[in-house]
Design an enzyme around this catalytic site. Structure first.
Site, PDB file in Angstrom:
ATOM      1  N   LYS A 186       0.866  -1.194   0.000  1.00 34.95           N
ATOM      2  CA  LYS A 186       0.000   0.000   0.000  1.00 34.95           C
ATOM      3  C   LYS A 186       0.898   1.238   0.000  1.00 34.95           C
ATOM      4  O   LYS A 186       1.420   1.627   1.031  1.00 34.95           O
ATOM      5  CB  LYS A 186      -0.850  -0.056   1.267  1.00 34.95           C
ATOM      6  CG  LYS A 186      -2.084   0.840   1.383  1.00 34.95           C
ATOM      7  CD  LYS A 186      -2.006   2.225   0.847  1.00 34.95           C
ATOM      8  CE  LYS A 186      -2.216   3.317   1.868  1.00 34.95           C
ATOM      9  NZ  LYS A 186      -1.907   4.642   1.329  1.00 34.95           N
ATOM     10  N   GLU A 261       8.397   1.295  11.562  1.00 32.66           N
ATOM     11  CA  GLU A 261       9.503   2.253  11.386  1.00 32.66           C
ATOM     12  C   GLU A 261       8.864   3.630  11.407  1.00 32.66           C
ATOM     13  O   GLU A 261       8.173   3.995  10.464  1.00 32.66           O
ATOM     14  CB  GLU A 261      10.208   2.045  10.035  1.00 32.66           C
ATOM     15  CG  GLU A 261      10.799   0.684   9.812  1.00 32.66           C
ATOM     16  CD  GLU A 261      12.070   0.450  10.602  1.00 32.66           C
ATOM     17  OE1 GLU A 261      12.508   1.343  11.359  1.00 32.66           O
ATOM     18  OE2 GLU A 261      12.621  -0.655  10.473  1.00 32.66           O
ATOM     19  N   CYS A 295      13.286  10.200   7.718  1.00 32.64           N
ATOM     20  CA  CYS A 295      13.042   9.861   9.118  1.00 32.64           C
ATOM     21  C   CYS A 295      14.296  10.026   9.966  1.00 32.64           C
ATOM     22  O   CYS A 295      14.202  10.315  11.155  1.00 32.64           O
ATOM     23  CB  CYS A 295      12.509   8.445   9.221  1.00 32.64           C
ATOM     24  SG  CYS A 295      13.540   7.261   8.368  1.00 32.64           S
ATOM     25  N   GLU A 392       8.749  16.242  15.650  1.00 36.68           N
ATOM     26  CA  GLU A 392       9.292  16.024  14.309  1.00 36.68           C
ATOM     27  C   GLU A 392       8.641  16.998  13.334  1.00 36.68           C
ATOM     28  O   GLU A 392       7.417  17.052  13.222  1.00 36.68           O
ATOM     29  CB  GLU A 392       9.003  14.584  13.868  1.00 36.68           C
ATOM     30  CG  GLU A 392       9.593  14.269  12.515  1.00 36.68           C
ATOM     31  CD  GLU A 392       9.296  12.847  12.056  1.00 36.68           C
ATOM     32  OE1 GLU A 392       8.116  12.438  12.119  1.00 36.68           O
ATOM     33  OE2 GLU A 392      10.233  12.151  11.653  1.00 36.68           O
TER      34      GLU A 392
HETATM   35  P1  NAP Z   1       1.780   8.599   7.510  1.00 38.78           P
HETATM   36  O1  NAP Z   1       0.764   9.644   7.381  1.00 38.78           O
HETATM   37  O2  NAP Z   1       1.867   7.824   8.764  1.00 38.78           O
HETATM   38  O3  NAP Z   1       1.547   7.621   6.273  1.00 38.78           O
HETATM   39  C1  NAP Z   1       2.315   6.480   6.041  1.00 38.78           C
HETATM   40  C2  NAP Z   1       1.465   5.442   5.337  1.00 38.78           C
HETATM   41  O4  NAP Z   1       0.411   5.021   6.200  1.00 38.78           O
HETATM   42  C3  NAP Z   1       0.774   5.956   4.082  1.00 38.78           C
HETATM   43  O5  NAP Z   1       0.730   4.941   3.107  1.00 38.78           O
HETATM   44  C4  NAP Z   1      -0.610   6.278   4.602  1.00 38.78           C
HETATM   45  O6  NAP Z   1      -1.587   6.331   3.612  1.00 38.78           O
HETATM   46  C5  NAP Z   1      -0.837   5.146   5.555  1.00 38.78           C
HETATM   47  N1  NAP Z   1      -1.887   5.383   6.544  1.00 38.78           N
HETATM   48  C6  NAP Z   1      -2.418   6.559   6.958  1.00 38.78           C
HETATM   49  N2  NAP Z   1      -3.389   6.360   7.869  1.00 38.78           N
HETATM   50  C7  NAP Z   1      -3.477   5.022   8.054  1.00 38.78           C
HETATM   51  C8  NAP Z   1      -4.290   4.190   8.882  1.00 38.78           C
HETATM   52  N3  NAP Z   1      -5.205   4.694   9.708  1.00 38.78           N
HETATM   53  N4  NAP Z   1      -4.117   2.853   8.825  1.00 38.78           N
HETATM   54  C9  NAP Z   1      -3.169   2.324   8.020  1.00 38.78           C
HETATM   55  N5  NAP Z   1      -2.396   3.060   7.200  1.00 38.78           N
HETATM   56  C10 NAP Z   1      -2.530   4.394   7.220  1.00 38.78           C
HETATM   57  O7  NAP Z   1       3.237   9.157   7.294  1.00 38.78           O
HETATM   58  P2  NAP Z   1       3.718  10.153   6.151  1.00 38.78           P
HETATM   59  O8  NAP Z   1       3.271  11.509   6.516  1.00 38.78           O
HETATM   60  O9  NAP Z   1       3.369   9.608   4.823  1.00 38.78           O
HETATM   61  O10 NAP Z   1       5.299  10.001   6.277  1.00 38.78           O
HETATM   62  C11 NAP Z   1       6.033  10.773   7.138  1.00 38.78           C
HETATM   63  C12 NAP Z   1       6.353  10.038   8.417  1.00 38.78           C
HETATM   64  O11 NAP Z   1       6.961   8.779   8.156  1.00 38.78           O
HETATM   65  C13 NAP Z   1       7.322  10.768   9.306  1.00 38.78           C
HETATM   66  O12 NAP Z   1       6.888  10.757  10.624  1.00 38.78           O
HETATM   67  C14 NAP Z   1       8.617   9.975   9.161  1.00 38.78           C
HETATM   68  O13 NAP Z   1       9.486  10.102  10.223  1.00 38.78           O
HETATM   69  C15 NAP Z   1       8.118   8.614   8.975  1.00 38.78           C
HETATM   70  N6  NAP Z   1       9.107   7.779   8.270  1.00 38.78           N
HETATM   71  C16 NAP Z   1       9.777   6.851   8.990  1.00 38.78           C
HETATM   72  C17 NAP Z   1      10.731   6.072   8.385  1.00 38.78           C
HETATM   73  C18 NAP Z   1      11.485   5.038   9.162  1.00 38.78           C
HETATM   74  O14 NAP Z   1      12.082   4.156   8.548  1.00 38.78           O
HETATM   75  N7  NAP Z   1      11.490   5.068  10.469  1.00 38.78           N
HETATM   76  C19 NAP Z   1      10.995   6.236   7.020  1.00 38.78           C
HETATM   77  C20 NAP Z   1      10.289   7.199   6.318  1.00 38.78           C
HETATM   78  C21 NAP Z   1       9.329   7.964   6.965  1.00 38.78           C
HETATM   79  P3  NAP Z   1      -1.990   7.789   2.997  1.00 38.78           P
HETATM   80  O15 NAP Z   1      -0.798   8.252   2.254  1.00 38.78           O
HETATM   81  O16 NAP Z   1      -3.141   7.526   2.131  1.00 38.78           O
HETATM   82  O17 NAP Z   1      -2.296   8.668   4.177  1.00 38.78           O
END
Ligand code: NAP
Ligand code: MG
Length: 488
Positions: A186, A261, A295, A392
């Protein structure tokens, strides 16, 4: 459509080896962050599509050809995926730049070769699903033969973010395939393109129907359906800490395996004896790479007081000279942020910082005009209590603090709900080891930052996540252990 010549992959669902529309036939737009204009319509799935994909994955993981072929054959398919990613590298880099905003030069240098590299590395693991023979402790020797066997964990839902769309998909899909799991990928709604291209590549490389499915759509719809599904054995998630917590709560009903992650607020620590040129360049790379949307961003800078003023001056000069522009311009160093929402979030945090009393050494505002551009920014005069130091931001915004003693900087570095990564800059090998040992972080870099490798386990302490991906840790993540005990 702002990119008439762009070669797009199929923007549909990939279920049971076929590209199909979603059951609802709904679509969503994908936007070029350099212009703010939509350039493609992508199929948007829901629970019905997820259910079809899960059924196909279940069949594949129980009875499909992937369960029967020699491991070396799986390994060859993974290597072929790596070859095809390299062969289509230029096309993938362009897609990534248009979809996410990142400089195409960065996608060429980092995203594409790293994605191929993960498949090559995991191709080796496909042939290493070894167990152990165990001498029983409380039974007479020779009466029992006991051993462990490793089995694929089963059907895995893999949910990825928008910051490294292809690479994050590769991190998920490569180990799942290597260890015999069947995946439902996804992608983030903002960046659907390269995940589709990867699925197309996997199909061409010989991944059988059902082994890898793709469901495009919204997180609270598609992602939530995967997390809630009874027949999904594991969720592997990369994204925000907030959504990670939601997944843990709703995954509890089925007690599925969950790996996370999540976010970070990683410190870059510059000791008094550091090589200043290297540390200035390293601190800039740590926070500004990928527009700060990474991240492991080194988003908190701690510099020894004896070199602090000079250091901030030089870093501000570097930041001000970074060329901001559209990702497809080969001279661009800083592209737009991924979305209007992200631009608002970053700008909002800088305003909060100013209200909290921070000073602005450089940047501090959006570029303006079309596209979601924000200037590389350094905030000074901050303290540990401020929101800009604790939360963050996920953008090109650095907060800088001075310190006197090593114990003091370690305490400040560890004063965070996150614990993803850190870097230490010093020429003193003893101090490097001591600080690395004292930091609460899943990865500590010394005299470098953002160095990742498929052989090196990656993940976070505290609210930065659960589990480790890559390296031997991936084996734990995607397999179950079974003890077999035979009375002789
Ligand atoms: P996000 O909003 O958490 O979204 C990540 C993924 O989860 C997307 O595919 C999103 O779909 C999906 N999602 C959203 N709501 C969900 C739910 N209720 N149930 C299941 N899946 C759901 O994060 P983001 O804003 O895209 O990315 C930024 C964040 O990712 C930052 O906090 C960053 O630190 C973190 N990150 C961490 C790592 C690591 O390896 N630790 C690497 C990269 C990024 P939609 O796009 O449709 O909302
Ligand atoms: Mg996009």
């Amino acid at each position: 459509m702002s990119h008439p010549n762009l070669k797009l992959p199929p923007l549909k669902q990939f279920i049971d080896g076929e590209w199909v529309d979603s059951a609802s036939e709904r679509t969503m737009e994908t936007i070029d962050p350099a212009t703010g204009k939509a350039f493609a319509q992508v199929s948007a799935g829901d629970a019905e599509d997820v259910d079809r994909a899960v059924k196909s994955a279940r069949l594949a993981v129980e009875h499909g050809p992937w369960t029967k072929v020699p491991p070396a054959a799986r390994s060859r398919v993974l290597n072929r995926i790596a070859d095809l990613i390299e062969a289509r590298g230029e096309e993938l880099a362009t897609l990534e730049s248009v979809d996410n905003g990142k400089p195409v030069t960065a996608a060429r240098m980092a995203d594409i070769p790293s994605s191929a590299g993960v498949f090559r590395y995991m191709a080796g693991w496909a042939m290493r699903m070894e167990g152990e023979q165990i001498p029983l402790a409380n039974r007479p020797q020779g009466q029992f033969l006991a051993y462990t066997q490793r089995a694929p964990i089963g059907v895995v839902g893999q949910i990825v973010p928008w910051n490294f769309p292809l690479l994050m998909a590769a991190w998920k899909v490569a180990p799942a395939l290597a260890f015999g799991c069947a995946s439902i990928l996804k992608p983030a709604e903002q960046t659907p393109l390269t995940a589709a291209a990867l699925v197309q590549i996997a199909q061409e490389a010989g991944v059988p129907a059902g082994q890898l499915n793709l469901i495009q759509g919204l997180g609270h719809v598609v992602g939530a359906a995967l997390v809630g599904h009874n027949e999904v054995n594991k969720i592997a998630f990369t994204g925000s800490t907030e959504v990670g917590k939601t997944i843990v709560r709703s995954g509890a009903d089925t007690l599925k395996r969950i790996s996370l992650e999540l976010g970070g607020k990683s410190p870059t620590i510059v000791l008094a004896d550091a090589d200043i040129d290297a540390a200035v360049a390293g601190a800039a790379h740590a926070i500004f790479f990928n527009q700060g949307q990474i991240c492991t961003a080194g988003s908190r800078l701690y510099v020894h007081e004896s070199i602090y003023d000079k250091f901030i001056d030089r870093l501000a000069t570097v930041a001000a000279a970074l060329k901001t522009g559209p990702g497809l311009d080969p001279t661009t160093q800083i592209g737009p942020l991924v979305s209007e929402e992200q631009l608002r979030r970053v700008a909002g945090y800088v305003e909060i910082g100013k209200k909290e009393g921070a000073g602005v050494a450089v940047g501090g505002d959006a570029v303006g005009g079309p596209g979601y551009f924000y200037r590389p920014t350094i905030l000074t005069h901050v303290n540990q209590k401020m929101r800009v130091v604790q939360e963050e931001i996920f953008g090109p915004v650095l907060v800088a603090t001075r310190f006197k003693e090593i114990d003091e900087v370690v305490a400040m570095a560890n004063d965070s709900v996150y614990g993803l990564a850190a870097s230490v800059w010093t020429r003193d090998v003893s101090k490097a080891h001591a600080v690395a040992r004292a930091l609460h972080a899943g990865t500590v870099w010394v005299n470098c930052h953002h160095v990742m490798d498929p052989a090196m386990p990656f993940g976070g302490y505290k609210q930065s996540g659960w589990g480790r991906e890559m390296g031997a840790a991936a084996y734990e993540m995607y397999t179950e252990s079974k003890s077999v005990c035979i009375q002789l």
